[in-house]
Enzyme design. Structure first.
Site, PDB file in Angstrom:
ATOM      1  N   LYS A   1      28.454 -58.792  38.186  1.00  0.00           N
ATOM      2  CA  LYS A   1      29.538 -59.659  37.674  1.00  0.00           C
ATOM      3  C   LYS A   1      29.471 -59.804  36.155  1.00  0.00           C
ATOM      4  O   LYS A   1      30.499 -59.953  35.502  1.00  0.00           O
ATOM      5  CB  LYS A   1      29.535 -61.013  38.373  1.00  0.00           C
TER       6      LYS A   1
ATOM      7  N   LYS B   1      22.821 -62.338  26.108  1.00  0.00           N
ATOM      8  CA  LYS B   1      22.664 -62.315  27.565  1.00  0.00           C
ATOM      9  C   LYS B   1      23.444 -61.164  28.205  1.00  0.00           C
ATOM     10  O   LYS B   1      22.891 -60.374  28.985  1.00  0.00           O
ATOM     11  CB  LYS B   1      23.120 -63.658  28.134  1.00  0.00           C
TER      12      LYS B   1
ATOM     13  N   CYS C   1      24.049 -61.335  39.232  1.00  0.00           N
ATOM     14  CA  CYS C   1      24.122 -61.232  37.760  1.00  0.00           C
ATOM     15  C   CYS C   1      24.662 -59.898  37.252  1.00  0.00           C
ATOM     16  O   CYS C   1      25.740 -59.853  36.686  1.00  0.00           O
ATOM     17  CB  CYS C   1      22.742 -61.493  37.164  1.00  0.00           C
TER      18      CYS C   1
HETATM   19  C1  UDX Z   1      18.839 -59.611  36.379  1.00  0.00           C
HETATM   20  C2  UDX Z   1      18.102 -59.470  35.038  1.00  0.00           C
HETATM   21  O1  UDX Z   1      16.934 -58.681  35.210  1.00  0.00           O
HETATM   22  C3  UDX Z   1      17.738 -60.832  34.482  1.00  0.00           C
HETATM   23  O2  UDX Z   1      17.123 -60.700  33.220  1.00  0.00           O
HETATM   24  C4  UDX Z   1      19.000 -61.661  34.375  1.00  0.00           C
HETATM   25  O3  UDX Z   1      18.694 -62.953  33.912  1.00  0.00           O
HETATM   26  C5  UDX Z   1      19.710 -61.749  35.716  1.00  0.00           C
HETATM   27  O4  UDX Z   1      19.973 -60.438  36.219  1.00  0.00           O
HETATM   28  P1  UDX Z   1      18.080 -60.057  38.908  1.00  0.00           P
HETATM   29  O5  UDX Z   1      19.534 -59.974  39.258  1.00  0.00           O
HETATM   30  O6  UDX Z   1      17.259 -61.149  39.484  1.00  0.00           O
HETATM   31  O7  UDX Z   1      17.918 -60.196  37.307  1.00  0.00           O
HETATM   32  O8  UDX Z   1      17.410 -58.703  39.362  1.00  0.00           O
HETATM   33  P2  UDX Z   1      16.726 -57.402  38.721  1.00  0.00           P
HETATM   34  O9  UDX Z   1      15.295 -57.423  39.026  1.00  0.00           O
HETATM   35  O10 UDX Z   1      17.131 -57.228  37.305  1.00  0.00           O
HETATM   36  O11 UDX Z   1      17.390 -56.268  39.617  1.00  0.00           O
HETATM   37  C6  UDX Z   1      18.803 -56.124  39.659  1.00  0.00           C
HETATM   38  C7  UDX Z   1      19.198 -55.046  40.623  1.00  0.00           C
HETATM   39  O12 UDX Z   1      18.883 -53.767  40.100  1.00  0.00           O
HETATM   40  C8  UDX Z   1      18.538 -55.123  41.996  1.00  0.00           C
HETATM   41  O13 UDX Z   1      19.530 -54.876  42.979  1.00  0.00           O
HETATM   42  C9  UDX Z   1      17.508 -54.019  41.951  1.00  0.00           C
HETATM   43  O14 UDX Z   1      17.235 -53.503  43.226  1.00  0.00           O
HETATM   44  C10 UDX Z   1      18.183 -52.997  41.072  1.00  0.00           C
HETATM   45  N1  UDX Z   1      17.271 -52.099  40.346  1.00  0.00           N
HETATM   46  C11 UDX Z   1      16.383 -52.600  39.432  1.00  0.00           C
HETATM   47  C12 UDX Z   1      17.343 -50.736  40.558  1.00  0.00           C
HETATM   48  O15 UDX Z   1      18.151 -50.253  41.374  1.00  0.00           O
HETATM   49  N2  UDX Z   1      16.505 -49.895  39.873  1.00  0.00           N
HETATM   50  C13 UDX Z   1      15.624 -50.366  38.968  1.00  0.00           C
HETATM   51  O16 UDX Z   1      14.905 -49.543  38.382  1.00  0.00           O
HETATM   52  C14 UDX Z   1      15.548 -51.757  38.753  1.00  0.00           C
END
Ligand code: UDX
Length: 432
Positions: free
Chosen positions: A262, A203, A259
């Site tokens: 942190k 994870k 996520c």
């Molecule tokens: C993430 C992981 O994807 C997931 O597998 C895990 O279980 C929990 O953490 P999440 O926090 O819901 O999920 O969001 P995610 O879609 O991964 O995006 C995280 C952050 O990265 C967002 O703030 C998003 O805007 C940013 N991001 C994502 C970018 O800045 N650029 C990208 O290309 C993709």
């Protein structure tokens, strides 16, 4: 099968609904009486597309119930999923395991011998091994089964995951968990069976990799900004290489949420405890690059305000850490809004779903009831969360209300030519 889900936040509520969808009888447990009352009436206390429909369907059918009583859960089922949160500890990078420890303590007081306890929370490596001793002492068995759902796609990711990971020491417990996921496994979902430590690490390793990919492209954005190159073209070009791939290469304001930030910090803290901090010291750079994007956004906004925020009005479009979510934990958009307000500007924020949460946590910012209202009289418009409705904004409509036609695209989604042709000064991170 009968099962309980302990902790009904983003992860637990979605897991409970998904397990009911797979045909099980599910009892969700939470210490928060208000949350339980809301869920029991088929409502969801946060915004997650598809989840209200899923929960109300199964609450109505009786397959899904909610309670505040762990004792009710242990009397009801012999399969328990622990889905409580592990936030960042205040004043430290480490994870706060209070909720995990409390959940296991109360569960193990009442659990029936032979039961299977499944940990889904994101925990520092070594946690499951220690918890397993207590679980065995209670006559039960532990499996560690991390969750990889993305907010905004939580239901889809839970019902159709890329893979299932199960860390265990006991074959019978593994078989029970595989029975619970039978329809998902029958659909051909890869299953990786590991020991506890590997399951925990999968994870944080996955989240560290994703964070690294985002910060990599944002580091390239920094280089692009001083060389006049365009990071979006760069990302497209390197993404065509199969080995790199185009996903998670969207440069911009960087990652936030409950996520990625942190988890990489907790990973560094745990590695330090284990004496292997050098192995993941690069994550400090990943975190720093990510936070520098926020500072850069504030600098660009200042340039748009001719070097001073005093007496200026700035529109911030977006408060959630990403679209299709009302989650504002470690939200880059709100961090930028706060910094600009501290600089002396009047900051007007609009978000389609996260206004309630934003107002609670950032009460001094001004809030508008639409994107257009937020832009009224603005000297600069900052596009910081890429909601669909912001992408569809028309330059002429905004031009009619703003004081100055300055727009900053913090998410590299808007079409620069469309805005420039309409007489706007268009800026974006990592682009000329
Ligand atoms: C993430 C992981 O994807 C997931 O597998 C895990 O279980 C929990 O953490 P999440 O926090 O819901 O999920 O969001 P995610 O879609 O991964 O995006 C995280 C952050 O990265 C967002 O703030 C998003 O805007 C940013 N991001 C994502 C970018 O800045 N650029 C990208 O290309 C993709």
């Amino acid at each position: 099968m009968k099962m309980s889900v302990i902790g009904t936040g983003y992860l637990g509520a979605t897991h409970a609904g998904a397990m009911a969808e797979l045909g099980h009888e599910v009892l969700g447990v939470d210490v928060d009486e208000n949350k339980v009352a809301l869920l029991a009436s088929g409502q969801v206390p946060f915004f997650e597309p598809g989840l209200p429909e899923l929960l109300s369907k199964h609450v109505t059918s009786g397959a899904l119930r909610f309670t505040t009583s762990v004792q009710e859960a242990t009397a009801f089922a012999d399969l328990h999923f622990v889905c409580v949160g592990t936030p960042q500890r205040s004043g430290s990078n480490a994870a706060d395991l209070t909720y995990v420890n409390d959940a296991f303590r109360s569960l193990l007081q009442h659990v029936r011998p032979g039961a299977v306890v499944v940990g889904k929370s994101t925990v520092p490596v070594g946690t499951a091994g220690a918890l397993a001793v207590d679980v065995r002492a209670a006559g039960a068995q532990l499996v560690w089964n991390p969750e990889f759902l993305r907010e905004g796609f939580a239901v889809e990711d839970t019902l159709r995951p890329d893979r299932l990971v199960m860390g265990a020491e006991d074959d019978a417990a593994l078989t029970t968990l595989q029975q619970a996921y039978a329809p998902i496994l029958a659909a051909g979902t890869p299953l990786v069976i590991t020991d506890f430590a590997t399951a925990e690490l999968v994870k944080v390793a996955a989240n560290s990799f994703l964070a690294t990919k985002i910060s990599f492209i944002n580091a390239m954005a920094e280089i692009c900004e001083t060389t006049g190159a365009d990071v979006t073209q760069l990302a497209t070009a390197i993404g065509h290489d199969d080995r790199i791939g185009p996903k998670f290469l969207r440069a911009g304001l960087g990652f936030g949420g409950g996520c990625l930030p942190k988890d990489i910090r907790a990973f560094m803290a745990r590695a330090e405890e284990l004496g292997v901090d050098q192995a993941v010291s690069f994550l400090k750079n990943i975190d720093d690059i990510n936070l520098r994007r926020r500072a850069r956004t504030v600098d660009l906004a200042l340039e748009m305000c001719a070097g001073s925020f005093a007496g200026r009005r700035v529109a911030v479009l977006g408060a959630a850490f990403k679209p299709d979510s009302d989650d504002i934990r470690d939200s880059p958009a709100l961090d930028v809004a706060d910094a600009i307000q501290r600089g002396g500007a009047a900051v007007h924020v609009y978000d389609p779903q996260a206004m309630g949460n934003a107002k609670n946590v950032h009460p001094t910012l001004a809030y508008s009831s639409s994107a257009l209202e937020a832009c009224d009289g603005a000297d600069a418009v900052l596009h910081l969360t890429e909601w669909r409705e912001f992408r569809e904004l028309r330059p002429a409509d905004l031009a009619a209300v703003v004081r100055q036609r300055n727009i900053l695209d913090g998410r590299s989604i808007l079409d620069a030519a469309t805005w420039r042709d309409a007489g706007w000064q268009f800026r974006a991170l990592g682009r000329p």
